[in-house]
Motif scaffolding. Structure first.
Motif, PDB file in Angstrom:
ATOM      1  N   ALA A  30       0.846  -1.189   0.000  1.00 16.88           N
ATOM      2  CA  ALA A  30       0.000   0.000   0.000  1.00 16.88           C
ATOM      3  C   ALA A  30       0.885   1.244   0.000  1.00 16.88           C
ATOM      4  O   ALA A  30       1.807   1.357   0.811  1.00 16.88           O
ATOM      5  N   LEU A  31       0.611   2.163  -0.919  1.00 17.12           N
ATOM      6  CA  LEU A  31       1.489   3.328  -1.080  1.00 17.12           C
ATOM      7  C   LEU A  31       1.098   4.513  -0.204  1.00 17.12           C
ATOM      8  O   LEU A  31       1.945   5.330   0.148  1.00 17.12           O
ATOM      9  N   VAL A  32      -0.181   4.599   0.141  1.00 12.36           N
ATOM     10  CA  VAL A  32      -0.634   5.808   0.839  1.00 12.36           C
ATOM     11  C   VAL A  32      -0.085   5.929   2.272  1.00 12.36           C
ATOM     12  O   VAL A  32       0.394   7.002   2.653  1.00 12.36           O
ATOM     13  N   PRO A  33      -0.111   4.853   3.083  1.00 16.81           N
ATOM     14  CA  PRO A  33       0.282   5.031   4.493  1.00 16.81           C
ATOM     15  C   PRO A  33       1.685   5.604   4.662  1.00 16.81           C
ATOM     16  O   PRO A  33       1.901   6.450   5.528  1.00 16.81           O
ATOM     17  N   ASN A  34       2.631   5.176   3.831  1.00 12.98           N
ATOM     18  CA  ASN A  34       4.002   5.673   3.976  1.00 12.98           C
ATOM     19  C   ASN A  34       4.369   6.683   2.898  1.00 12.98           C
ATOM     20  O   ASN A  34       5.522   7.085   2.773  1.00 12.98           O
ATOM     21  N   GLY A  35       3.387   7.058   2.111  1.00 21.01           N
ATOM     22  CA  GLY A  35       3.683   7.947   0.995  1.00 21.01           C
ATOM     23  C   GLY A  35       3.241   9.367   1.256  1.00 21.01           C
ATOM     24  O   GLY A  35       3.109   9.798   2.401  1.00 21.01           O
ATOM     25  N   LEU A  60     -10.744  10.553   8.031  1.00 16.62           N
ATOM     26  CA  LEU A  60     -11.867   9.831   8.642  1.00 16.62           C
ATOM     27  C   LEU A  60     -12.174   8.633   7.750  1.00 16.62           C
ATOM     28  O   LEU A  60     -11.960   8.679   6.529  1.00 16.62           O
ATOM     29  N   GLY A  61     -12.669   7.573   8.348  1.00 15.07           N
ATOM     30  CA  GLY A  61     -13.031   6.394   7.561  1.00 15.07           C
ATOM     31  C   GLY A  61     -11.853   5.816   6.812  1.00 15.07           C
ATOM     32  O   GLY A  61     -12.003   5.201   5.755  1.00 15.07           O
ATOM     33  N   ASN A  62     -10.658   6.012   7.372  1.00 14.10           N
ATOM     34  CA  ASN A  62      -9.453   5.590   6.646  1.00 14.10           C
ATOM     35  C   ASN A  62      -8.792   4.361   7.248  1.00 14.10           C
ATOM     36  O   ASN A  62      -7.618   4.107   7.021  1.00 14.10           O
ATOM     37  N   ASP A  63      -9.563   3.594   8.062  1.00  9.52           N
ATOM     38  CA  ASP A  63      -8.955   2.418   8.693  1.00  9.52           C
ATOM     39  C   ASP A  63      -8.902   1.214   7.764  1.00  9.52           C
ATOM     40  O   ASP A  63      -8.199   0.244   8.026  1.00  9.52           O
ATOM     41  N   GLY A  70     -16.870  17.001   3.372  1.00  9.08           N
ATOM     42  CA  GLY A  70     -16.364  16.561   2.075  1.00  9.08           C
ATOM     43  C   GLY A  70     -14.846  16.576   2.054  1.00  9.08           C
ATOM     44  O   GLY A  70     -14.217  17.304   2.820  1.00  9.08           O
ATOM     45  N   HIS A  71     -14.262  15.721   1.212  1.00  7.31           N
ATOM     46  CA  HIS A  71     -12.805  15.691   0.995  1.00  7.31           C
ATOM     47  C   HIS A  71     -12.021  15.257   2.234  1.00  7.31           C
ATOM     48  O   HIS A  71     -10.859  15.628   2.392  1.00  7.31           O
ATOM     49  N   VAL A  72     -12.684  14.521   3.118  1.00  7.34           N
ATOM     50  CA  VAL A  72     -11.977  14.056   4.319  1.00  7.34           C
ATOM     51  C   VAL A  72     -12.022  12.541   4.500  1.00  7.34           C
ATOM     52  O   VAL A  72     -11.308  12.003   5.333  1.00  7.34           O
ATOM     53  N   ALA A  73     -12.844  11.861   3.699  1.00  4.90           N
ATOM     54  CA  ALA A  73     -13.024  10.423   3.874  1.00  4.90           C
ATOM     55  C   ALA A  73     -13.343   9.804   2.516  1.00  4.90           C
ATOM     56  O   ALA A  73     -13.697  10.520   1.576  1.00  4.90           O
ATOM     57  N   PRO A  74     -13.256   8.476   2.397  1.00  9.44           N
ATOM     58  CA  PRO A  74     -13.572   7.841   1.119  1.00  9.44           C
ATOM     59  C   PRO A  74     -15.024   8.068   0.694  1.00  9.44           C
ATOM     60  O   PRO A  74     -15.363   7.880  -0.477  1.00  9.44           O
ATOM     61  N   VAL A  75     -15.856   8.460   1.626  1.00 12.56           N
ATOM     62  CA  VAL A  75     -17.244   8.820   1.314  1.00 12.56           C
ATOM     63  C   VAL A  75     -17.508  10.195   1.926  1.00 12.56           C
ATOM     64  O   VAL A  75     -16.779  10.604   2.838  1.00 12.56           O
ATOM     65  N   ALA A  78     -17.005  17.006  15.124  1.00 11.41           N
ATOM     66  CA  ALA A  78     -17.017  16.424  13.775  1.00 11.41           C
ATOM     67  C   ALA A  78     -15.726  15.677  13.474  1.00 11.41           C
ATOM     68  O   ALA A  78     -15.706  14.747  12.664  1.00 11.41           O
ATOM     69  N   VAL A  79     -14.635  16.088  14.106  1.00 11.89           N
ATOM     70  CA  VAL A  79     -13.356  15.428  13.835  1.00 11.89           C
ATOM     71  C   VAL A  79     -12.834  14.657  15.051  1.00 11.89           C
ATOM     72  O   VAL A  79     -11.674  14.258  15.089  1.00 11.89           O
ATOM     73  N   ALA A  80     -13.730  14.435  16.015  1.00  9.13           N
ATOM     74  CA  ALA A  80     -13.288  13.767  17.250  1.00  9.13           C
ATOM     75  C   ALA A  80     -12.703  12.389  16.958  1.00  9.13           C
ATOM     76  O   ALA A  80     -11.758  11.953  17.622  1.00  9.13           O
ATOM     77  N   ASN A  81     -13.244  11.716  15.955  1.00  7.53           N
ATOM     78  CA  ASN A  81     -12.746  10.373  15.647  1.00  7.53           C
ATOM     79  C   ASN A  81     -11.760  10.357  14.483  1.00  7.53           C
ATOM     80  O   ASN A  81     -11.447   9.305  13.938  1.00  7.53           O
ATOM     81  N   ALA A  82     -11.314  11.525  14.100  1.00  2.10           N
ATOM     82  CA  ALA A  82     -10.390  11.588  12.962  1.00  2.10           C
ATOM     83  C   ALA A  82      -9.056  10.956  13.338  1.00  2.10           C
ATOM     84  O   ALA A  82      -8.624  10.990  14.497  1.00  2.10           O
TER      85      ALA A  82
END
Lengths: 717, 324
Positions: free
Chosen positions: B136-141, B149-152, B261-266, B294-298
């Motif tokens: 996976a390229l994103v975690p270390n890229g 958010l929703g990025n687990d 918007g623009h913070v999670a895959p959905v 809104a970002v408490a779980n970010a």
């Protein structure tokens, strides 16, 4: 007899006036044909296969499938098995096909095996750069830095940097190339050097230089990156030959344009500066590095402009990275040096609780020969931006600041050479009275056509529309490349000499008919008349009619008799910004530039040059960054979506003031393309530091960096 | 781009019959502002492209007096830029697409179905951004623009739609047409986080199309969209929030919807943040608190912690803008 020297103020008909570009209408109406717009009958479309890897060995290349594809006319391996790729985007195979999609599909039919090798694509953190990527350091020292720091009242240390940016020419690099017969080649390149760009191609093709015809009417941006024929120019001409000489069009796709067609090297530095309590600067020490790809790069000039600081110690080290190579970018090394120098000095002023304007003025003699110019320009710029009214101590927030939006002011000073390049010019006076100016030059943004018409019309006492200017072809008298801000001095000098020589020849022809001698004649207001006696005159047309059938052709040259142009300018810029401390977004309120460039040929195009530089400056200060991925070695923002350029709504209000008159005019024209590009990063970064009370070390000043700097400071505005 | 068959049906029935049964086989073309780049970059290589623009019935925008709206999937983004007060969140989101060309060529349905702008995806590393060895390229890229958010899961891109958060905030429903006829989903449920690179980011079957977006009555609704963006010219927001509120007679919040918007895959529905506003009078503090919630779980990736701050500020400012 007419003289070469430029007419004095008050005797100028066109020089220094505000004259619109003669080719403005064709450019804004879309009628102007850029080389990118050239289409030829039977033309093929070229494409180049580029390496996806930043460092690898080519093991094998199989082009057989591509060669067999319908519509594919020629496939040529550029770099074959064994070749060591040094950056992503490096050229492997060139081909041409009947249309662009077919050519793209053909690229994908080529099979390449690579042996991947380790790469380095980021160098901002020097501690992560392997020793093998470091080039030998160069050092310089004057005075006794250690002693000066010991004795100083105030010492400030900081880190400053500029990331790599690209030229991002809106007309990408490329050409249309064809064999007009088996021995002759015609090219329509996008080039900064119409007269010389064919020379490398001739050598490579083993053709006499005269067998290559170059033509280019307009160029859509070069910024220092379009001097050469380039690998693709040579390869596509060979591909054209393989395809029976058919025209081949090859312009870089946007991704290649920003990946490999030039970049401005990065520059990072740890700087230590010292001053006495009264604000006198006493010492500078910098430990700097930067990368322009795999090639060596020279050190930016540290400290920039402030070369007479008594104690100076500098170190510079170039870093090899597997990134598309650097090319000259509008005043090479100066914008980087300005950011780092002016940033450190503004931090020193802030530490001293001094107004940086006062601080600069106090120390201005340390800038050397142009100290007086800088003093005048600083005061003028301060007046334009209302510095006294709007400047506050760092972190206090300028007038109009709110809880979340902080306003700040920053300044910078800069320099550049801009000596005239060599130039030949033919000035032709026809028997019907028409006048032609012919020169193998180009208009990179100088306003070349307009400048040539102004100089010839001024010299001959004619209106501008009496002059027909022809440029953009290597069969015209040779003029230099447009680089280093050398064009205006070169072309105006040769045109002046050519025009005056032609005029004096005309005087010789008509003097007998006017019962006088040539030395008693002058050309004024469309007439040839006896000096001081308007009753003894011929209209320009009547005078030229005496030539019979033979036009006068005079070859003006630069260099030549009498110095008509010079070099060395100073400039000052001041920025007024607002920073949203909750989002880290920086907005330009106002940006002012004061600039000298000797004698101004056209005030309007001169100001345009400065406006253009300021737009580019806002862009590289706030947005531009070549984002390289450590893992894949690729550029991630090789597009115009995330490789951001400023738009009109992003730049704020601009004001430009050109220094003219006594002390400036008598120096003759000096190039202007580069100097105003040097200060924006420094002025804007200093304004941001002034607004938010903390230095954002590295350009571009993106929200993540602004917020990180604020967090480091303690989150307070 | 590879050669493909081009079909231009005039009815939705014809259109869905022309669409393939699996993703990638065919692509639907509306405004083309995204599809053409995908094709040119070989990120999609369909055998057939089905042009939907010939289906005239899908272009209308109806705004009856009850304050609702029926927006055809092929309506231009420009057409929703000025729908009136209750639709402010939508209008402002449309205005945030600061290119007249894209607003006029791009369609509302296309805005919802456009593909992520993740630079690894766009460079050919697949929707889940993996190199040839499957790393996976994103975690270390370089994940400066990726999800907080929703990025687990494996998907770490952000949904690029400008209009979706506004539609969701306004409780819109999306009408979908397929071989089995028409169905309707809540806008919030239209977006899904794909588990594999061959899935899509929305709840369509490969042979279904969006036909209409139904926004229920906006009478009495105060809504707004706030985008944190670097440039005023065409640019992707770094974070955005759409909110829709109704207030009671004493100006206390009766209902609230907050979507990022623009913070999670959905598009990300911030339920807890919205709940925090209920019964309150909107104030700077209440808005800021909602922004924090809104970002408490970010969860920041290596390079995008700043986006948590931006998202929080976007929520705060959207709330304040909605009631101003």
């Amino acid at each position: 007899m007419a003289e070469y020297k430029w007419p004095e103020e008050g005797k100028r008909q066109h020089l220094g006036k505000r004259i619109s570009r003669l080719d403005g209408p064709v450019k804004v109406s879309g009628k102007a044909k850029y080389s990118y717009d050239i289409n030829r009958p039977g033309m093929l479309f070229g494409k180049i296969l580029r390496s996806p890897h930043a460092h690898a060995k080519v093991v094998s290349i199989d082009i057989s499938a591509a060669e067999k594809m319908p519509g594919v006319k020629a496939v040529k391996i550029i770099n074959g098995p064994g070749f060591e790729i040094q950056w992503a985007g490096q050229e492997l195979v060139a081909l041409a096909a009947v249309d662009e999609p077919t050519a793209e599909d053909a690229l994908r039919a080529i099979k390449v095996q690579y042996e991947k090798l380790p790469h380095l694509v980021n160098e901002a953190d020097l501690s992560k750069v392997p020793a093998s990527n470091l080039r030998p350091a160069s050092t310089n020292a004057t005075g006794d830095v250690a002693k000066a720091f010991q004795e100083a009242d105030v010492v400030v240390e900081g880190f400053y940097g500029n990331d790599v940016i690209t030229h991002c020419c809106l007309e990408s690099h490329g050409l249309v190339t064809e064999w007009t017969d088996s021995n002759n080649v015609m090219i329509h390149p996008s080039t900064q050097s119409v007269s010389t760009v064919h020379n490398d191609l001739a050598r490579e093709l083993k053709l006499p230089a005269g067998n290559i015809h170059t033509h280019m009417d307009h160029i859509g941006g070069g910024f220092g990156s379009k001097f050469q024929i380039d690998l693709w120019g040579i390869e596509m001409t060979k591909v054209s030959q393989m395809a029976g000489g058919k025209p081949v069009k090859y312009f870089l796709d946007r991704d290649a344009e920003v990946m490999i067609a030039g970049s401005r090297p990065s520059a990072y530095a740890k700087v230590k500066v010292a001053a006495k309590k009264d604000g006198t600067i006493t010492a500078w020490e910098s430990d700097a590095w930067g990368s322009g790809g795999m090639g060596n790069i020279g050190s930016p000039p540290y400290p920039y402009v402030w070369t007479r600081i008594p104690n100076i110690k500098t170190k510079f080290q170039a870093v090899n990275t597997n990134v598309g190579p650097q090319r000259a970018w509008r005043a090479p090394n100066h914008p980087q040096a300005a950011l780092i120098t002016m940033g450190a000095l503004e931090d020193l002023a802030a530490e001293l609780k001094m107004d940086p304007l006062e601080f600069f003025l106090k120390n201005i003699e340390l800038t050397g020969v142009r100290a007086n110019t800088y003093r005048d320009e600083l005061l003028k710029a301060a007046e334009m931006i209302e510095w006294k009214k709007n400047w506050r101590q760092r972190g206090e927030g300028g007038p109009g600041s709110t809880k979340t939006v902080k306003r700040g002011l920053g300044l910078s000073i800069h320099t550049w050479g801009g000596q005239p390049h060599n130039s030949d010019c033919d000035v032709i006076i026809n028997p019907d009275g028409s006048v032609e100016v012919k020169m193998g030059t180009q208009d990179l943004g100088v306003g070349t056509r307009t400048a040539l018409a102004i100089v010839a019309a001024e010299s001959l006492g004619l209106p501008l529309n009496a002059i027909k200017v022809t440029i953009g072809d290597n069969r015209l008298p040779v003029s230099g490349a447009s680089g280093g801000s050398t064009t205006i001095g070169g072309i105006s000098s040769s045109t002046r000499r050519g025009s005056i020589d032609a005029l004096n020849t005309l005087f010789e022809k008509v003097a007998p008919a006017m019962n006088t001698t040539p030395d008693k004649l002058e050309a004024v207001g469309g007439k040839i008349q006896v000096i001081g006696d308007a009753t003894k005159s011929l209209t320009w047309k009547q005078a030229c009619a005496k030539l019979g059938t033979q036009p006068i052709t005079a070859r003006g040259k630069q260099p030549g008799k009498e110095q008509l142009a010079s070099a060395g300018v100073g400039g000052v810029q001041m920025a007024d910004v607002s920073v949203d401390i909750e989002t880290g977004i920086v907005k330009m309120n106002k940006f002012v530039a004061v600039q000298d460039c000797g004698l101004i040929i056209d005030l309007k195009t001169a100001e345009s040059q400065v406006f253009g530089a300021m737009i580019m400056g806002v862009t590289y200060s706030l947005y531009e960054e070549k984002v390289m991925d450590d893992q894949t070695g690729r550029m991630l923002n090789a597009n115009m979506e995330f490789y951001r350029l400023a738009g009109l709504r992003d730049i704020g209000e601009f004001q430009v003031h050109m220094m003219t008159g006594k002390g400036y005019d008598e120096r003759g024209p000096i190039g202007l393309g580069e100097p105003p590009t040097n200060s924006p990063g420094a002025a804007i970064a200093n304004a941001v530091a002034n607004a938010i009370g903390v230095r954002v070390s590295t350009l571009p000043l993106t929200p993540d960096r602004v917020l990180a700097a604020l967090a480091k400071k303690g989150g307070k505005g | 781009m590879h050669k493909f068959e081009y079909a231009s049906p005039t009815t939705k029935e014809q259109a869905v019959a022309l669409l393939g049964k699996s993703w990638g086989e065919t692509e639907a073309l509306a405004g083309g502002t995204d599809l053409l780049s995908l094709l040119k970059d070989y990120l999609v290589t369909p055998k057939r492209v089905v042009n939907l623009k010939g289906i005239k019935e899908l272009s209308s925008v109806l705004t009856p007096r009850d304050g609702s709206a029926r927006i055809g999937a092929l309506a231009s983004i420009e057409a929703v830029r000025d729908l009136g007060r209750g639709f402010a969140a939508l209008s402002q989101a449309a205005a945030g697409i600061t290119s007249p060309q894209i607003r006029n060529m791009g369609t509302v349905g296309g805005d919802l179905c456009q593909r992520p702008r993740c630079w690894y995806f766009r460079s050919g590393f697949g929707l889940l951004a993996k190199d040839e060895s499957g790393n996976a390229l994103v975690p270390n890229g370089d994940n400066r623009y990726h999800a907080i958010l929703g990025n687990d899961g494996e998907a770490k891109f952000v949904n690029p739609s400008s209009l979706a958060p506004a539609f969701i905030a306004l409780n819109a429903k999306i009408k979908i047409f397929g071989p089995a006829g028409e169905r309707e989903v809540e806008a919030a449920k239209f977006f899904v986080t794909p588990k594999s690179a061959s899935e899509r980011e929305y709840a369509l079957q490969p042979n279904e199309i969006v036909t209409m977006i139904h926004v229920p009555s906006t009478l009495g609704v105060r809504s707004a969209t706030y985008e944190v963006r670097q440039r005023e010219v065409l640019d992707w927001p770094l974070a955005a929030a759409s909110v829709a509120l109704t207030l009671d007679a004493s100006k206390k919040v009766k209902t609230a919807r907050i979507v990022l918007g623009h913070v999670a895959p959905v598009p990300w529905v911030a339920e807890e943040a919205a709940q925090s506003l209920i019964g309150k009078t909107i104030s700077e503090d209440a808005a800021a608190e909602a922004g924090r919630l809104a970002v408490a779980n970010a969860h920041a990736l290596s390079r995008n912690a700043y986006k948590i701050q931006l998202a929080s500020v976007a929520v705060k400012r959207a709330i304040l803008q909605a009631v101003s």
